[in-house]
Design an enzyme around this catalytic site. Structure first.
Site: not given
Length: 371
Positions: A166, A75, A268
């Site tokens: 996020e 990522r 994450e």
């Protein structure tokens, strides 16, 4: 029944599109389809002399070491115009080429900022700060298309892409703030359209933090559906010392996968292997046992990764795609700090990397794999 069948077809399509060429190789073939690491810090670490070693102490390329240990995806975050030039389009292209040469899959994480974007800040890039909304939407579309098309043209097409990072409170504040869902939806759909214009097979991820907060996820994705937001995969952040119990995380994953008929991926997560410091900046997590029963030791870190991975594996219907360990290569190298505008900054995260203070790969990687 039709909805369930369609969801399973989509999940299969995600896995096929994102399957690295060598996904069946490595020490364990029964792991999750996606066993990944965010390595966005790697280029800067190497530039400042960062060293990486396998578990037996042999020095080597960090990506090759991770891949040999069983990881099959990377990522990479991308900022628009970062002051220090790292996490830019140029750096993403270089790292993508290295990862793809190993047969690894690629998830590109667009922050749509010149620095960090997260639930507490979604600052516009300086170059976009004065744009009216329609021009802002076009800038997001064009930037997304430009990076992804450049990746495709060099033969390293993105398998998955995050439109924002996020997104609890939206993105590109104030225009795309959560209080203005029509704007937020338009921006997200502009990113989706850009990604699909480059490659229909690239899967679009929408990513929230607080992975155990079911109320947040229901509110956000219910509202997204109301405004016609398009996406393929639900992405989550889950840090056990911040976001709640493993049981609550499991319950949320199971619920959103079923409620929205989408695959889920943990983009994450991390855990400390020590409470000690290696770069002079106090670590973000300093507890010797951040989550009950899981000490801040190499064994505790590995146990937490096994637990988190099993949560994702247990999502019904095979909708749990996989796990990305966050900033696996962010070791305590002087100069590789958190602030792109401050070369003297430390990172506060080196006690949560996948390489120890002796530069060796930690046993934690085995937590991604079925035993």
């Amino acid at each position: 029944m039709r909805r369930i069948f369609a969801a399973l077809l989509l999940c299969a399509a995600v896995l096929t599109a994102g399957q690295p060429a060598h996904a069946g190789t490595g020490p364990d073939h029964d792991g999750l389809p996606i066993r990944g690491a965010d390595v966005s810090s790697l280029a800067k670490s190497e530039a400042f002399g960062g060293i990486y070693r396998s578990s037996n102490g042999k020095r080597g390329d960090a990506l090759a070491i991770l891949h040999s240990a069983g990881l099959n995806y990377v990522r990479l975050k991308v900022w628009v115009n970062p002051v220090d030039g790292y996490n830019s389009k140029t750096q993403v292209l270089r790292l993508a080429k290295r990862a793809k040469a190993l047969g690894m899959g690629l998830l590109v994480d667009f922050h749509y900022s010149d620095s960090w974007a997260d639930p507490g800040k979604q600052n516009k890039p300086a170059a976009w700060s004065a744009l009216p909304f329609d021009a802002l939407k076009k800038a997001l579309h064009d930037h997304t298309y430009d990076v992804l098309n450049a990746l495709k043209r060099q033969g390293t097409k993105a398998d998955m892409v995050q439109i924002g990072n996020e997104l609890n409170g939206g993105l590109l504040w104030p225009d795309g703030n959560w209080e203005n869902w029509p704007n937020l939806a338009a921006l997200l759909n502009a990113g989706y359209d850009a990604a699909k214009a480059v490659s229909r097979s690239t899967k679009v991820v929408l990513h929230l933090a607080d992975g155990a907060d079911n109320g947040l996820y229901r509110w956000w994705f219910d509202t997204a559906a109301t405004y016609g937001v398009r996406y393929d995969v639900i992405g989550l952040s889950y840090y056990s010392y911040w976001h709640g119990t493993l049981e609550a995380f499991q319950a949320n994953l199971n619920d959103v996968a079923s409620r929205y008929g989408k695959p889920v991926v943990l983009v994450e997560t991390a855990y400390p292997f020590t409470a000690a410091d290696d770069d002079g900046l106090e670590n973000i997590i300093t507890s010797t046992e951040p989550y009950p029963g899981y000490p801040a030791t190499p064994e505790g870190q590995a146990a937490m990764m096994r637990a988190v991975t099993e949560v994702v594996r247990s999502v019904p219907g095979g909708r749990g795609l996989g796990v990305f360990y966050w900033e696996a290569t962010w070791t305590g190298v002087p100069g590789n700090g958190w602030d792109p505008a401050d070369p003297s900054s430390g990172n506060g995260w080196e006690n949560q990397a996948l390489f120890g203070f002796d530069d060796r790969l930690l046993p934690t990687v085995k937590g991604f794999l079925r035993r």
